[in-house]
Design an enzyme around this catalytic site. Structure first.
Site, PDB file in Angstrom:
ATOM      1  N   ASP A  86      15.888   7.164   2.658  1.00  0.00           N
ATOM      2  CA  ASP A  86      16.819   7.503   3.734  1.00  0.00           C
ATOM      3  C   ASP A  86      16.220   8.619   4.590  1.00  0.00           C
ATOM      4  O   ASP A  86      15.667   9.594   4.063  1.00  0.00           O
ATOM      5  CB  ASP A  86      18.157   7.961   3.139  1.00  0.00           C
ATOM      6  CG  ASP A  86      19.211   8.153   4.202  1.00  0.00           C
ATOM      7  OD1 ASP A  86      19.822   7.151   4.606  1.00  0.00           O
ATOM      8  OD2 ASP A  86      19.425   9.313   4.627  1.00  0.00           O
ATOM      9  N   ASP A 106      15.824   5.485  17.525  1.00  0.00           N
ATOM     10  CA  ASP A 106      15.105   4.210  17.387  1.00  0.00           C
ATOM     11  C   ASP A 106      13.602   4.447  17.287  1.00  0.00           C
ATOM     12  O   ASP A 106      12.904   3.775  16.517  1.00  0.00           O
ATOM     13  CB  ASP A 106      15.405   3.307  18.590  1.00  0.00           C
ATOM     14  CG  ASP A 106      16.841   2.793  18.587  1.00  0.00           C
ATOM     15  OD1 ASP A 106      17.511   2.900  17.541  1.00  0.00           O
ATOM     16  OD2 ASP A 106      17.285   2.280  19.633  1.00  0.00           O
ATOM     17  N   GLU A 136      19.656   3.982   8.927  1.00  0.00           N
ATOM     18  CA  GLU A 136      18.434   4.742   8.696  1.00  0.00           C
ATOM     19  C   GLU A 136      17.931   4.605   7.260  1.00  0.00           C
ATOM     20  O   GLU A 136      17.086   5.377   6.809  1.00  0.00           O
ATOM     21  CB  GLU A 136      18.669   6.228   9.017  1.00  0.00           C
ATOM     22  CG  GLU A 136      19.563   6.971   8.037  1.00  0.00           C
ATOM     23  CD  GLU A 136      21.057   6.841   8.348  1.00  0.00           C
ATOM     24  OE1 GLU A 136      21.828   7.675   7.874  1.00  0.00           O
ATOM     25  OE2 GLU A 136      21.426   5.911   9.102  1.00  0.00           O
TER      26      GLU A 136
END
Length: 368
Positions: free
Chosen positions: A246, A263, A289
């Protein structure tokens, strides 16, 4: 019986698909030539044609078409500009037809349908320009045959009748050329549509397997790959590891710099991860994410070292952005799949290990 027939056709036409089609078409042309010779044999039988010239024409006609078939069957045609030999076969058949016209006498009208079949033979393979050339060749050959026979044998080949015959083929042949142009445009349109359809299907398939932003495997595809790896390990007694990764404080990146910046972080991390991991490892975007990493044939100690190396590389990365270079860290939970354990349970343990990494201050790798 079916196996014997398949073996016979393989021996006759070959097994390579494209060459097989060419050989089959040439075989059909040979059959047409044989039918035409048989028709001339009928004219000999009823006294309309002389046996000697017809026999000579039969040898030339069947020999020429047989030679074309032999060239295709041997593969020598692949060195030619036109591997199908369509133009050669049509030119030869038209020349034989024009000679047959001079021998058929009062039965010469039967040659016209055969001439048209020969021209139709090239409609689906030749370009319009080539069909026009074949039509012009047919007009010249048959027009010459008509003029010659009207001069040599006006009692049978009456000039006024031959002129009428010439007018008929002079009208029919341009119509064939027009039809060839329409078919060519239709083939081109179908070819374009097929290419567009294949491109669309490839795109759909890619979207079904890949995450559009990062290019990594998507969650559904990754789930299937993990299930396959588990089945393999059950059979072989091997093991594999999973890591849930993560991006730390990703929401802050989006809120501070905007979603395009977020992004860019995801894309750059995916690219860096693929350059860092082993070729056998599989990384997917699990959601938002979060990423899932599968390490086949790997024990927990080595898996943790690999993820730790990825964490270090990520911490050193700088993502270019309009507001300046962005840095980020990641946390990960790594587990080794246990024998008899379900994939869901393994992922749940990896999630708990990731939670512990977050609780310990982020930018850490915890094994579970």
């Amino acid at each position: 019986m079916n196996a014997r027939w398949a073996s016979l056709t393989d021996w006759l036409l070959g097994t390579e698909p494209q060459q097989r089609v060419r050989a089959a078409r040439c075989g059909l042309a040979c059959g047409l030539m044989l039918y035409s010779i048989a028709s001339m044999g009928y004219f000999v039988w009823v006294g309309m044609a002389s046996a000697g010239p017809v026999a000579a024409l039969a040898l030339v006609g069947l020999g020429g078409m047989g030679a074309c078939f032999a060239v295709i069957r041997s593969g020598a045609n692949l060195r030619l500009a036109d591997p199908s030999l369509t133009g050669v076969q049509m030119s030869f058949a038209l020349a034989v037809g024009a000679v047959a016209y001079t021998l058929a006498g009062r039965g010469r009208g039967a040659v016209f349908p055969i001439m048209m079949v020969v021209l139709m033979f090239g409609l689906y393979s030749l370009k319009p320009r080539q069909v026009r050339h074949m039509s012009l060749l047919a007009l010249v050959l048959f027009g010459s045959a008509m003029a010659l026979m009207a001069w040599l044998s006006p009692a049978i080949y009456r000039p006024e009748v031959e002129f009428a015959h010439f007018l008929v083929i002079a009208i029919m042949l341009p119509a064939v050329s027009m039809l060839a142009g329409q078919l060519s445009r239709l083939r081109d349109r179908l070819r374009r549509q097929k290419a567009e359809l294949q491109e669309a299907l490839s795109r759909i398939q890619e979207l079904a397997l890949r995450d559009e932003l990062t290019g990594l495997a998507n969650r559904r595809h990754m789930q299937a790959l993990i299930d396959l790896e588990r089945e393999r390990c059950v059979r072989s007694g091997g093991s594999f590891c999973l890591a849930v990764i993560d991006i730390d404080r990703f929401k802050r990146i989006n809120d501070t710099h905007g979603h395009p910046a977020g992004d860019a972080v995801l894309r750059d991390f995916a690219r860096e991860a693929m350059a860092t991991l082993r070729s056998a490892d599989v990384l997917s975007r699990w959601g938002g994410e979060e990423f899932m990493l599968m390490l086949p044939d790997t024990r927990l100690t080595l898996a943790r070292l690999g993820v730790e190396r990825l964490r270090t590389r990520a911490a050193a990365m700088r993502v270019e952005h309009a507001s300046g270079p962005l840095s980020f860290t990641l946390s990960a939970g790594v587990v080794e799949h246990l024998a008899g354990e379900s994939v869901v349970d393994s992922i749940a343990r990896a999630d708990r290990a990731l939670y512990q990494a977050k609780q310990q201050g982020r930018n850490k790798v915890v094994s579970g």
